[in-house]
Design a protein around this motif. Structure first.
Motif, mmCIF file in Angstrom:
data_model
loop_
_atom_site.group_PDB
_atom_site.id
_atom_site.type_symbol
_atom_site.label_atom_id
_atom_site.label_comp_id
_atom_site.label_asym_id
_atom_site.label_seq_id
_atom_site.Cartn_x
_atom_site.Cartn_y
_atom_site.Cartn_z
ATOM 1 N N LEU A 1 0.742 -0.984 0.159
ATOM 2 C CA LEU A 1 -0.098 -0.144 0.524
ATOM 3 C C LEU A 1 0.691 1.543 -0.191
ATOM 4 N N ARG A 2 0.469 2.218 -0.433
ATOM 5 C CA ARG A 2 1.097 3.510 -0.872
ATOM 6 C C ARG A 2 -0.113 4.771 -0.164
ATOM 7 N N VAL A 3 0.507 5.609 0.727
ATOM 8 C CA VAL A 3 0.011 6.748 1.548
ATOM 9 C C VAL A 3 0.304 7.980 1.261
ATOM 10 N N MET A 4 -0.170 8.885 0.219
ATOM 11 C CA MET A 4 -0.265 10.321 -0.259
ATOM 12 C C MET A 4 -1.476 11.143 0.533
ATOM 13 N N LEU A 5 -0.828 12.231 0.001
ATOM 14 C CA LEU A 5 -1.902 13.344 0.208
ATOM 15 C C LEU A 5 -1.937 14.182 -1.120
ATOM 16 N N GLU A 6 -3.418 14.540 -1.155
ATOM 17 C CA GLU A 6 -4.037 15.399 -2.476
ATOM 18 C C GLU A 6 -4.832 15.990 -1.998
ATOM 19 N N LYS A 7 -4.658 17.167 -2.293
ATOM 20 C CA LYS A 7 -5.861 18.340 -2.386
ATOM 21 C C LYS A 7 -6.621 17.620 -3.145
ATOM 22 N N ARG A 8 -8.532 17.713 -3.085
ATOM 23 C CA ARG A 8 -8.799 17.126 -3.056
ATOM 24 C C ARG A 8 -10.328 18.084 -3.196
ATOM 25 N N GLY A 9 -10.890 19.280 -4.202
ATOM 26 C CA GLY A 9 -11.914 20.062 -3.866
ATOM 27 C C GLY A 9 -11.357 21.604 -2.922
ATOM 28 N N GLY B 1 -9.026 15.037 5.265
ATOM 29 C CA GLY B 1 -7.879 15.779 6.046
ATOM 30 C C GLY B 1 -6.286 14.938 5.556
ATOM 31 N N ASP B 2 -5.361 15.726 6.499
ATOM 32 C CA ASP B 2 -4.073 14.854 6.264
ATOM 33 C C ASP B 2 -3.493 13.974 7.429
ATOM 34 N N GLN B 3 -3.439 12.564 7.044
ATOM 35 C CA GLN B 3 -3.977 11.766 7.756
ATOM 36 C C GLN B 3 -2.874 10.626 7.647
ATOM 37 N N ARG B 4 -1.852 11.552 7.285
ATOM 38 C CA ARG B 4 -1.057 9.944 7.008
ATOM 39 C C ARG B 4 -0.732 9.440 8.026
ATOM 40 N N GLU B 5 0.423 9.923 8.541
ATOM 41 C CA GLU B 5 0.824 9.124 9.758
ATOM 42 C C GLU B 5 0.333 8.694 10.669
ATOM 43 N N LYS B 6 -0.742 8.971 10.868
ATOM 44 C CA LYS B 6 -2.084 8.231 11.613
ATOM 45 C C LYS B 6 -2.294 6.417 10.697
ATOM 46 N N VAL B 7 -2.872 6.769 9.127
ATOM 47 C CA VAL B 7 -2.908 6.050 8.692
ATOM 48 C C VAL B 7 -1.898 5.183 8.240
ATOM 49 N N ILE B 8 -0.728 5.372 8.145
ATOM 50 C CA ILE B 8 0.516 4.580 8.279
ATOM 51 C C ILE B 8 0.317 4.272 9.064
ATOM 52 N N GLY B 9 0.119 4.342 11.122
ATOM 53 C CA GLY B 9 1.091 3.689 11.935
ATOM 54 C C GLY B 9 -0.245 2.426 12.092
ATOM 55 N N TRP B 10 -1.580 3.479 11.424
ATOM 56 C CA TRP B 10 -2.587 2.090 11.776
ATOM 57 C C TRP B 10 -2.302 0.966 10.892
ATOM 58 N N LEU C 1 0.685 -0.648 9.471
ATOM 59 C CA LEU C 1 2.005 -1.134 10.218
ATOM 60 C C LEU C 1 1.090 -2.103 11.572
ATOM 61 N N LYS C 2 0.778 -1.136 11.753
ATOM 62 C CA LYS C 2 0.112 -2.267 13.396
ATOM 63 C C LYS C 2 -0.635 -2.736 12.787
ATOM 64 N N ASN C 3 -1.194 -3.193 12.028
ATOM 65 C CA ASN C 3 -2.279 -4.191 11.398
ATOM 66 C C ASN C 3 -2.020 -4.945 10.771
ATOM 67 N N GLY C 4 -0.545 -5.078 10.439
ATOM 68 C CA GLY C 4 -0.480 -6.382 9.872
ATOM 69 C C GLY C 4 0.375 -5.734 8.306
ATOM 70 N N TYR C 5 -0.112 -4.538 7.751
ATOM 71 C CA TYR C 5 0.478 -4.289 6.708
ATOM 72 C C TYR C 5 1.978 -3.750 6.814
ATOM 73 N N THR C 6 1.999 -4.504 6.697
ATOM 74 C CA THR C 6 3.783 -4.423 6.512
ATOM 75 C C THR C 6 4.653 -3.869 5.463
ATOM 76 N N GLY C 7 4.215 -3.747 3.759
ATOM 77 C CA GLY C 7 4.294 -3.162 2.606
ATOM 78 C C GLY C 7 3.930 -2.011 2.663
ATOM 79 N N THR C 8 3.763 -0.797 4.075
ATOM 80 C CA THR C 8 2.895 -0.067 3.536
ATOM 81 C C THR C 8 4.002 1.289 3.342
ATOM 82 N N LYS C 9 3.543 2.033 2.730
ATOM 83 C CA LYS C 9 4.923 3.015 2.756
ATOM 84 C C LYS C 9 4.287 4.550 2.125
ATOM 85 N N LYS C 10 5.327 5.573 2.410
ATOM 86 C CA LYS C 10 4.452 6.976 2.098
ATOM 87 C C LYS C 10 5.198 7.598 0.806
#
Length: 114
Positions: A39-47, A90-99, A101-110
């Motif tokens: 998984l990849r996590v990024m920030l975008e401006k939508r609307g 919102g800008d929830q990147r750190e929270k989302v990545i933390g969650w 990784l904690k739930n086994g999605y070890t391939g997650t990157k920003k």
């Protein structure tokens, strides 16, 4: 000209009267286990508003919907699932990545800058 409904590849019509859209290969994809997801996590401006986008999920739409629901609940914000991406307001990147990784999605990157 033979006019047909557009498919996911963007075809709208063909001059060949015998043209048929080819069905998508694979049908409903099986959901990979969390450790196999990249998984990849990024920030975008939508609307005009910042939105955290999670993409790269391999699996059924129902499983992606469930993942999106869990992420929104954890972050305490709204969001949705569209076009194979889970969106969290919102800008929830750190929270989302933390969650993730904690739930086994070890391939997650920003992904992306910022």
């Amino acid at each position: 000209m033979s006019k047909k409904k557009p498919d996911k590849s963007g075809f709208v019509y063909s001059t060949d009267p015998n043209f048929q859209f080819q069905p998508e290969e694979g049908g409903a994809a099986e959901t990979l286990p969390p450790a196999s997801q990249k998984l990849r996590v990024m920030l975008e401006k939508r609307g005009g508003k910042p939105t955290t986008v999670v993409f790269g999920f391999v699996g059924t739409p129902a499983d992606l919907e469930e993942l999106g629901k869990k992420l929104k609940g954890f972050c305490g914000t709204g969001g949705s699932v569209k076009d194979g991406e889970a969106l969290v307001q919102g800008d929830q990147r750190e929270k989302v990545i933390g969650w993730l990784l904690k739930n086994g999605y070890t391939g997650t990157k920003k992904s992306g800058g910022g």
